[in-house]
Each structure stands twice: as structure tokens, then as C-alpha cells.
Design a protein around this motif. Structure first.
Motif, PDB file in Angstrom:
ATOM      1  N   PHE A 264       0.801  -1.292   0.005  1.00  0.00           N
ATOM      2  CA  PHE A 264       0.004   0.352  -0.122  1.00  0.00           C
ATOM      3  C   PHE A 264       1.176   1.586   0.117  1.00  0.00           C
ATOM      4  O   PHE A 264       0.137   2.345  -0.476  1.00  0.00           O
ATOM      5  CB  PHE A 264      -0.823  -0.018   0.715  1.00  0.00           C
ATOM      6  N   TYR A 265       2.126   1.559   0.627  1.00  0.00           N
ATOM      7  CA  TYR A 265       2.653   2.282   0.358  1.00  0.00           C
ATOM      8  C   TYR A 265       3.360   2.178  -0.790  1.00  0.00           C
ATOM      9  O   TYR A 265       3.891   3.768  -0.684  1.00  0.00           O
ATOM     10  CB  TYR A 265       3.736   2.085   2.003  1.00  0.00           C
ATOM     11  N   ALA A 266       3.989   1.290  -1.245  1.00  0.00           N
ATOM     12  CA  ALA A 266       4.725   2.027  -2.703  1.00  0.00           C
ATOM     13  C   ALA A 266       3.967   1.881  -3.716  1.00  0.00           C
ATOM     14  O   ALA A 266       4.110   3.070  -4.140  1.00  0.00           O
ATOM     15  CB  ALA A 266       5.384   0.067  -2.684  1.00  0.00           C
TER      16      ALA A 266
ATOM     17  N   ASN B 107       4.310   0.359  -8.533  1.00  0.00           N
ATOM     18  CA  ASN B 107       4.104  -0.825  -7.647  1.00  0.00           C
ATOM     19  C   ASN B 107       2.965  -0.793  -7.464  1.00  0.00           C
ATOM     20  O   ASN B 107       2.569  -2.528  -6.824  1.00  0.00           O
ATOM     21  CB  ASN B 107       4.505   0.182  -6.093  1.00  0.00           C
ATOM     22  N   GLY B 108       1.997  -0.931  -8.196  1.00  0.00           N
ATOM     23  CA  GLY B 108       0.860  -1.002  -8.222  1.00  0.00           C
ATOM     24  C   GLY B 108       0.213  -2.153  -8.914  1.00  0.00           C
ATOM     25  O   GLY B 108      -0.075  -3.262  -8.826  1.00  0.00           O
TER      26      GLY B 108
ATOM     27  N   GLN C 291      15.100   4.648  -9.919  1.00  0.00           N
ATOM     28  CA  GLN C 291      15.629   3.210  -8.219  1.00  0.00           C
ATOM     29  C   GLN C 291      15.001   2.001  -8.485  1.00  0.00           C
ATOM     30  O   GLN C 291      15.526   1.041  -8.094  1.00  0.00           O
ATOM     31  CB  GLN C 291      14.839   4.547  -6.919  1.00  0.00           C
ATOM     32  N   ILE C 292      13.501   1.778  -9.135  1.00  0.00           N
ATOM     33  CA  ILE C 292      12.808   0.393  -8.595  1.00  0.00           C
ATOM     34  C   ILE C 292      13.750  -0.052 -10.145  1.00  0.00           C
ATOM     35  O   ILE C 292      13.629  -1.549  -9.918  1.00  0.00           O
ATOM     36  CB  ILE C 292      12.292   0.454  -8.663  1.00  0.00           C
TER      37      ILE C 292
ATOM     38  N   ASN D  24      11.647  -9.575 -17.615  1.00  0.00           N
ATOM     39  CA  ASN D  24      11.777  -9.238 -16.675  1.00  0.00           C
ATOM     40  C   ASN D  24      12.293  -7.687 -16.871  1.00  0.00           C
ATOM     41  O   ASN D  24      12.512  -7.369 -17.943  1.00  0.00           O
ATOM     42  CB  ASN D  24      12.419  -9.540 -15.844  1.00  0.00           C
ATOM     43  N   ARG D  25      12.874  -6.734 -15.886  1.00  0.00           N
ATOM     44  CA  ARG D  25      12.628  -5.228 -16.296  1.00  0.00           C
ATOM     45  C   ARG D  25      14.076  -5.078 -16.622  1.00  0.00           C
ATOM     46  O   ARG D  25      14.272  -4.162 -17.320  1.00  0.00           O
ATOM     47  CB  ARG D  25      12.489  -4.928 -14.519  1.00  0.00           C
TER      48      ARG D  25
END
Lengths: 296, 291, 374
Positions: B8-10, C93-94, C118-119, C326-327
Motif C-alpha cells: 500500500f505504501y509503495a 508498484n501497483g 530507483q526501482i 523481466n524489467r
């Protein structure tokens, strides 16, 4: 010399445009002491609807102009009904009215964007025939002359309307005191509604002229003029109709002269707003305003 | 559970951060609104604080906390200097004077070299953490709640109700106004500094006219009379685009329209803002605060 | 209370939606591509055509028989960096997208792209032309030729053909794109030994340019060098001619001018305007001809450079992502793209992950963009 003359013409013209936008704005403020921040959105929709009538419905601009103006006026009635009338009894109606008019402005802009797209669109070429005159090195177009004349005419007609006619007198009575007007048998709600009708119709008409002259209409075109419109009605004196036009001219000339004198344009907006700031401090009632309500 | 929280935070961490900062900005405006003064200059104060803090960090290599305080201080000093002349204006005229000030600040940021012009001040380290924002927010909210029941707070409320009467009762109106205005400016400057250290850069557009109006929206939507009102308003308005995104309202004009519609509904049907919902749940507590 | 409950419900549902979307993005059938465009707000005019270009590309790729499909997720950043940040977090992220295409504005990119870096999610900018974008990190790419590449070429060609000696520089000073474009113009003009008589500026959203143009006219420049986006550019061109700046005084623009809207909105006044850009609408390469045809058929309007670069961007990202699982692999595949046939020409990335293809210099002639000097 030519340079300065041309700049003065430029300033006179853009000042009239600001004045046209501000006249309707200041009318509502004068009567209700409320800033209608949806005025810019009505201005935009007026222009876009006129464009639609010309382009899609194939009308002549001479028919489309009054129809779109009327449409803008009806938007004003809607604004009053939805965003202002329900709040009138509230203690914080000044602030909440500001917010509800912003909400309406967002909705209007979204509708404009949904219907017309986000891109700039223009009236088809030749919608009005434009003559360009070069007089002693100064360029003037017939549209510019037209816009300046319309602004001057509106100033006179509206002032006469407010001062001479029955409705005008009733509007002034409501502006002075709603309670007193009601006791005198004035239909206050009707007068407020007609003020919105007139104000928004004027805003719409200004939008059409703006779109015709600058050949670019877009859903967010009201935004850049909104802030200047606010400055103009302060400069001219809130609620004063001649003041709005004169304030527009003063603002337009200050912009142009900054460019002419400094030779660059970086400071154009900064000077205009500094002037506004100074006027508020030195003469808070503006150029032609009534003084009483503004100072502590 | 912990994993879901992290997830959720991400996804929503940035929304949470922006809610915190916008809530701080909303509170900064609330200080003056509580005294019936509408300032449209708080966005500019946030900008001043943000630029000052960023410059202190980048050019003077000062630690984060010192830069933040420096930003707040700069905003506060400008607030003091500006407040002295403009605070004799009332209502819309005060709003316009502060608005003009805000525009001049924005145009200055566009034209100066040290602020990086239109491209903004870049290279600010991203060091603002969520807990810092919320700790500051909690502190400010506590401060505001205490302020409400202090001498200053009562003076401000009485000035909102009737300024002339307040003056007759011996309340030094100008003094209290300037104090409130300066406190608001400092809180805004603090929020601006944190914002600058959250985003890698700040630009003149982050603090323009429409942002100033947003702050007012947070307050009115949330409710101005209870200290947590502005926080609720900031939370709802900041999260609204994400909520609409989540429930599948298409991006673009439709979402914009729904956004406006919700704003309108809140204004029309919740006269005292979102806070009144809670006030109804806890009528006794709310009465005590609004009395 | 009821109303609030409903809102709370909406919030909870929305969170639920996104939390359930935690699944691996790299299924065999569809590549999730996140598009971050400004569909509302100040840059909506540009985001709108980007979305159209991207949609057309996705549609065509997905309609082609066989192969991996694209699952597009279009998000609106409302031209505001804050919302851009929120959208990035949501997409990365979602939704767990494989690649992000966007955002529309360079200013937003500077704030959002570090999140992706960063990710470790590949970002392909399709309209960012300011400096300092791809420098953010090794996951940040762009297919939009920067002003730093386009402008020197434009000025060089213009100087050769027009014999420029003294010009005026006119630009928008409150916008990152137009301001950084002006900085490049200034540097190149100085390097070419062309005198800058004066600099004039305008603000985004301005419609009236006559005070500045009057000033410019009085200085009798050989040309007006202009860093503007098309919404303002049309007005500038129009009013310059109206004020009597003769057509022999060319107006020279960069990427921002490269839109059919310039010709449509400025009409006859746009004749003779020199536009240096990344893409020429009348290029006769088969891919470009097909794109212009398809786009015009679908949207009843010719495409602009924003649409073209977005269209090409989808193909470039697809090329890199279709074989990767993959990324990291996507990024590595991006770097290796060499001489890919796109509507922009043979496309490669430079060492610094910027676009590497030949810029064009065009002029408006007979209501069309044609190669300058032909």
C-alpha cells in the motif's frame, strides 16, 4: 515615434479586451460582493459555442454571435441557481461562493474539453472580413477598431442602463442593501438572476470577440485572462463599470509601456502586478471605486 | 498484513506525503482565515520557503533541518514585512493584494538565476521522509489547537466576528493580525521547504495562483472552524484523483468533471465542511470547539 | 454521514482494486505498458495527440496476427508533477508495468523519472527535450530528438540559405521547454557569429504578442528566432504578419512548431516559416506514409510530431519488451536497439540513451511542411 504610437495602439486594444472581460465580472461583484470565478469559464464557452454554431451548424457569425451570447447568459442563470443561490443565506457565503464558482468553472472547463478537445481551434478563415490599415507606419485592423468600439459602447450603454432604467435602479438598490430593496418591494432574487444573466452574456460576448481576434480558442483560454481580469476590476474600482474599462486600459497600457520603455518583456507582468499592489495600498478603492467597504 | 501495508505504501506513499504537505499548507492558511482574513499569498510563502531551503541546502551545504528552519524564517520575515502594510485591507482586497504579491514572487522566480528560472531549482536531495512530514503536521496541529484557546486565538475569533467591537474591547487588532499572518507564512515556508526536499526540484509553477486557490479549497471543503478541518479537506482533495483513478473513472475530461462535481456537492451539502460529519458524531466535543 | 460512508467505500474499493493487481506483469500474452500523458491541464493540447498516436500503435500491434500483445494503461498526470509522481508509483508498484512511456512534460519527468530509476523500470520519454532527463539514470531513455540536436542544424541550414546576420530571439520564459530551447538558440547563434539584436519573452497562455513584435519590427532583424510551442507559435506568426513584419523576415522555430495546427491556426501567415524538427510529416518513407494515412483516417486530422513520436515510442518499447521476461532485460534490450525501422527513420539510441536519428529542416510552403530549400 512610430514605435511608441504603435505601442499605444496595442495597449489601447489589449486594454479594451481586458475591459470587456472585466465588465461582467465587476457587475456581479458590485451587486453581490461575490467574486464569480466561473466567469472565465463562461467566457471560454461563449467563444467555443459561437465557433460550433459557425463551423458545425453553418451559421453566419452575425447570427451565431447573439445566439452564443444568449447561451452564455443562460449559463449565468445556471451558475446562479446551482452555485450561488443555495449559499446565499450562509454566513461564509463570500468564501463558499468562491469555491462553488471554482467547482462550476472546473465542470465547465471539463465539458468544453470533452466537447471540443484540448487543442486550440479557430474560426474558419473569412468568418469576418478583416481590413488592415497602415497609417503613418502604424498598423490597425478593422477587428481591433471593432473591439475597441464595442468596449466603449458597452461602457456607455451599461452605465445608462444601470442609472436610468427600472431594472438598473433595482440592481443598484440590491447592491446597496438587499434588505432595504426587499422592503421597497424589489424582487431581489429576480434582480440577482438578471444580474448574472447580463454579466455572463457579456462574458460570453467577450469570449467570442477574443476568439475572433486571436484566432485561437481553447478550453483553458480563460485561465490566462482570469488573473488579469481580477487585477483590472481592482484597478478600476470593484463594481464600477466605467472603472472596469478604464482599469482594463490602464492595465493594458502598463504592460505595453513596460515593453516599450525597457525594450524587453521580462518585467511586463511583474510591473503590472506591482502597480496593482501599489494602488491597493495607496488608493484601495481603485481608480473609480466607492471607498467605504474596502478598508478597516 | 505487513506485506500488504508495504505494498500500500509503495503505491500510495507519494499521495500520503502530498496529503501531509498540503495539510500543512492548509493549516498555514487557516491561521489567518480563523481571523476572517483571506490571504492568497500562502502559496508564494511556500515558494519562498522552498526556494530558500533549497538554496541553503545546495549552495551552503547546510543540513536538512537547518535549511528547513531557514526557509520558514525567510517566509516569516517576508510575511512580517508584507503584513504590516497590507493587513489594513479587508476581504477581497486583502486577497487581491496578497495575490499580486504572489504573482510578483512567481515572476521573480522565473527571471532570477539563483532560482534556476523556468526550469526550476534542481539537484535538491530527496530527504523528506513521511514520518518527518507527519511529525511536523502533528506538531503544527497541536500548536493550532493550543493557539485556538490562547489569548491570541480568542482575539482572532473575536476579530472575525466583529473587528470594530474587538478593537473597542482593547484588542490590539493590527498586532494580532500581523502575528497571525507571520505564523501562517512560517508554516507555509516550512511546508514549502519539505516539498522542495521531496521532489528533487521546485519550479515557479508549483506555487502559482491556482495553488493558492487550492489552499482555500482545502479549508472550505474541510471546514475552517475546527483545527482538523483543513487537514480533512487537504486529504480528500489530494486523494480525490487517486480515488477516481481507483474506481475506474476514465482519465481526462470526465475525471476532471467528476472532480468538480464532488467539490460542488461538498460545498452545497456540507455547510461546515467535512469536519461537520465528525461534529455530528461527537456533537458535544464539536460544540465546545465551535462555541 | 451516508455520503461520507460512500466516499470511504470508494476509497476502500479503489485500494482493493489496486492491491489485487499484484501479479507478474510479464505473462506471455500481454506486455503492460503504462502511458503517462497530460490529458488535462496546461499541456492537454499536447498530451491529447500523444495519446492518440500511442493508441493507434497499440491497436495496430494488437490487431496483427500472432505475437505478443500490449496491455496499455493510460494515466493522466493533469500537467502537474505531483500527480505524475502518484501515477508513477501506482503504475510501477501497483500495476507492475513493464515499461513507462511519458510523461508529456520535461519538468514532470525530472521529478518522476528518479522513482522509476530507483526501482529499475525502463522509461521512454516521447516528448521530453530539455536537458538533464536521460542523465537521471540508465533506465531513462527518450526517442524525442532534443533541441540541442535540432537547433544547431536548423540555424546552420538557415544561415546558409538565408544569409542571416542579425536576428531577434523571442521565447517563452516561464516554461522549461521553451526556455531551454532559447538557451540552445542563444548559444548556437553566438557560435555561428549571428548577432542577437534583442531578446523578447512571453508567458505561457499569452494570446497577445503585439507589444513584443512591435519592438522586434522596429529593429529590422533578418529573421525572428523563436522558441515556442504551437499554441503560442500560431499567434506569434499570425500577429507578426499582421503587424507588417514582411515575409522576407523569416520566423524560425524548433520542435514546438512542428504541428499541422500551426498551418491551420495561422493560415496564410504561416507560409515561409522555417521549422527545424525531429520529424517531417511529408516524409515519403513507407512507414511514415502509412502512419499519416491511418492517423488521419482515424481522427479526421493530420498528426503532429507529438503523435508521431508517441507512435514510434510504442514500437520501440514493444521491440525491446516483447522478448524480455523481466524489467532488467527490457532495459538491456532497449540499449541494444540499433537501426530500427520507424517512421522517424532508422532509429538507435546514443550512448547517453538519447534519440539518434537525423533532424530535418522544413519550411511551410503551399500549406504544407516541405524540406527547406528544395
Amino acid at each position: 515615434m512610430n514605435l511608441l504610437a504603435q505601442q499605444l495602439v496595442n495597449g489601447l486594444f489589449i486594454g479594451s479586451v481586458y475591459g470587456l472581460f472585466a465588465v461582467g465580472y465587476t457587475l456581479v461583484f458590485g451587486v453581490l460582493d461575490i467574486l464569480n470565478l466561473a466567469h472565465a469559464a463562461v467566457f471560454t464557452l461563449g467563444g467555443l459555442v459561437a465557433l460550433w454554431l459557425v463551423q458545425t451548424a453553418g451559421m453566419s457569425i452575425w447570427l451565431a454571435f447573439p445566439l452564443a451570447t444568449l447561451f452564455a447568459g443562460l449559463l449565468g442563470l445556471l451558475l446562479n441557481q446551482v452555485a450561488f443561490a443555495p449559499l446565499r443565506k450562509r454566513a461564509d457565503s463570500q468564501f463558499s461562493g468562491l469555491i462553488s464558482s471554482i467547482a462550476m468553472a472546473i465542470i465547465f472547463e471539463a465539458v468544453a474539453m470533452g466537447l471540443f478537445g484540448a487543442r486550440s481551434v479557430r474560426f474558419p478563415q473569412g468568418t469576418v472580413s478583416v481590413h488592415i490599415w497602415h497609417i503613418a507606419g502604424v498598423t490597425i485592423t478593422s477587428l481591433q477598431v471593432g473591439i475597441v468600439l464595442v468596449a466603449a459602447l458597452l461602457m456607455v450603454v451599461l452605465t445608462l442602463f444601470i442609472q436610468r432604467t427600472r431594472i438598473g435602479k433595482a440592481i443598484r438598490a440590491v447592491a446597496e442593501s438587499e434588505r432595504a430593496a426587499m422592503l421597497l418591494g424589489v424582487n431581489v432574487n429576480g434582480i440577482i438572476a438578471s444580474t448574472f444573466l447580463i454579466s455572463s452574456a457579456l462574458g460570453g460576448a467577450a469570449g467570442i470577440l477574443y476568439g475572433l481576434y486571436f484566432d485561437a480558442l481553447a478550453p483553458d483560454m480563460g485561465r490566462s485572462i482570469e488573473l488579469k481580469g481580477l487585477a483590472v476590476i481592482i484597478l478600476g474600482g470593484m463594481g464600477s463599470i466605467p472603472g472596469a474599462i478604464l482599469g482594463g486600459l490602464a492595465f493594458g497600457l502598463s504592460e505595453v509601456l513596460t515593453v516599450a520603455i525597457t525594450g524587453t518583456s521580462n518585467l511586463r507582468d511583474a510591473v503590472a502586478f506591482t502597480v496593482l499592489f501599489a494602488i491597493l495600498l495607496i488608493r484601495p478603492s481603485g481608480l473609480l471605486g466607492r471607498g467605504k467597504m474596502r478598508e478597516a | 498484513m505487513l506485506e500488504q501495508l508495504a505494498q500500500f505504501y509503495a503505491v500510495y506513499g507519494s499521495v500520503i506525503n502530498f496529503i501531509g504537505i498540503n495539510a500543512l499548507l492548509a493549516l498555514s492558511l487557516n491561521v489567518t482565515l480563523a481571523a476572517g482574513m483571506l490571504s492568497l499569498g500562502n502559496a508564494a510563502f511556500a515558494g519562498l520557503g522552498g526556494y530558500a531551503a533549497g538554496i541553503l541546502t545546495i549552495y551552503f551545504k547546510l543540513p536538512y533541518v537547518v535549511s528547513l528552519c531557514g526557509g520558514a524564517l525567510v517566509a516569516g520575515i517576508v510575511g512580517l514585512v508584507l503584513g504590516l502594510p497590507v493587513l489594513r485591507l479587508r476581504g477581497v482586497f486583502l486577497a487581491m493584494a496578497t495575490l499580486a504579491f504572489g504573482e510578483v514572487v512567481r515572476i521573480a522566480a522565473v527571471n532570477l538565476d539563483i532560482t534556476g528560472g523556468a526550469e526550476g531549482l534542481t539537484g535538491i536531495p530527496n530527504v523528506t521522509k513521511t514520518w518527518i512530514i507527519y511529525l511536523t503536521l502533528a506538531g503544527t496541529a497541536y500548536f493550532m489547537a493550543v493557539l485556538r484557546s490562547s489569548k491570541l486565538g480568542w482575539a482572532l475569533v473575536s476579530m472575525r466576528e466583529d473587528e470594530t467591537a474587538a478593537a473597542c474591547l482593547g484588542i490590539h487588532v493590527t498586532y494580532y493580525k500581523v502575528v497571525a499572518f507571520t505564523i501562517g507564512a512560517m508554516i507555509a515556508g516550512l511546508a514549502g521547504g519539505m516539498y522542495a526536499h521531496l521532489n528533487y526540484l521546485i519550479t515557479p509553477r508549483d506555487f502559482g495562483f491556482f495553488i493558492a486557490v487550492d489552499l482555500l479549497i482545502y479549508n472550505i471543503v474541510g471546514g475552517t472552524r475546527i483545527w482538523y478541518g483543513p487537514i480533512l479537506g487537504a486529504a480528500l482533495i489530494t486523494a480525490l484523483p487517486e480515488i477516481l483513478r481507483g474506481v475506474g473513472v476514465t482519465a481526462g475530461p470526465i475525471r476532471m468533471g467528476v472532480n468538480g462535481l464532488i467539490l460542488l456537492l461538498v460545498i452545497l451539502f456540507l455547510p461546515n465542511g467535512l469536519a461537520s460529519i465528525f461534529a455530528r458524531v461527537r456533537p458535544a466535543a464539536a460544540k465546545a470547539e465551535t462555541a | 454521514m451516508k455520503r461520507f460512508n460512500r466516499l470511504l467505500f470508494a476509497a476502500v474499493v479503489s485500494v482493493g482494486f489496486i492491491s489485487t493487481a499484484v501479479n507478474p506483469a510479464f505473462s506471455a500474452e500481454a506486455i503492460k505498458i503504462g502511458f503517462v500523458f497530460s490529458m488535462t491541464g496546461g499541456a492537454a493540447a499536447y498530451g491529447a495527440t500523444q495519446k492518440e498516436g500511442a493508441e493507434l500503435a497499440v491497436e495496430q500491434i494488437n490487431a496483427a496476427a500472432g505475437g505478443v500483445k500490449i496491455a496499455p494503461i493510460f494515466e493522466d498526470d493533469a500537467s502537474v508533477p505531483q500527480q505524475g509522481t502518484n501515477v508513477y508509483n501506482k503504475l510501477i508498484n501497483g500495476d507492475k508495468v513493464a515499461v513507462i512511456i511519458g510523461p508529456t512534460l520535461s519538468n514532470t519527468a525530472k521529478i518522476t523519472n528518479p522513482i522509476a530509476q530507483q526501482i529499475g523500470v525502463t522509461v521512454l520519454g516521447v516528448s521530453n527535450t530539455a536537458g538533464g532527463i536521460t542523465e537521471i539514470g540508465d533506465y531513462i531513455f527518450r526517442n524525442s530528438l532534443t533541441e540541442a540536436v535540432v537547433i544547431p542544424n536548423t540555424i546552420k541550414v538557415a544561415k546558409e540559405k538565408l544569409g542571416l546576420k542579425k536576428v531577434v530571439l523571442f521565447y517563452g520564459n516561464d516554461d522549461a521547454f521553451t526556455k531551454s530551447g532559447a538557451d540552445v538558440f542563444r548559444k548556437v547563434l553566438q557560435a555561428e557569429g549571428i548577432q542577437i539584436l534583442s531578446e523578447q519573452t512571453f508567458a505561457k497562455g499569452d494570446r497577445d504578442f503585439s507589444p513584443q513584435l512591435t519592438q522586434i519590427k522596429s529593429q529590422n532583424p533578418d529573421a525572428v528566432v523563436c522558441s515556442a510551442l504551437v499554441e503560442e507559435a500560431s499567434g506569434i506568426v499570425n500577429q507578426a504578419r499582421q503587424l507588417g513584419i514582411p515575409k522576407t523576415v523569416r520566423i524560425i522555430g524548433g520542435n514546438g512548431f512542428n504541428s499541422p495546427a500551426l498551418i491551420k491556426n495561422a493560415g496564410d501567415a504561416s507560409e515561409g516559416v522555417v521549422v527545424g524538427a525531429a520529424w517531417n510529416i511529408s516524409s515519403t518513407s513507407p512507414l511514415n506514409v502509412k502512419f499519416v494515412d491511418d492517423y488521419t483516417k482515424k481522427y479526421n486530422r493530420p498528426p503532429d510530431q507529438f503523435a508521431a513520436q508517441a507512435f514510434a515510442g510504442v514500437h520501440i518499447a514493444y521491440q525491446a519488451a516483447k522478448a524480455a521476461d523481466n524489467r532488467k532485460a527490457i532495459r538491456d534490450a532497449m540499449v541494444k536497439i540499433k537501426g530500427l525501422d520507424t517512421l522517424l527513420g532508422q532509429f538507435s539510441f546514443t550512448e547517453g540513451r538519447d534519440a539518434d536519428h537525423t533532424p530535418v529542416v522544413q519550411e511551410v510552403k503551399g500549406g504544407k511542411f516541405v524540406v527547406f530549400g528544395n
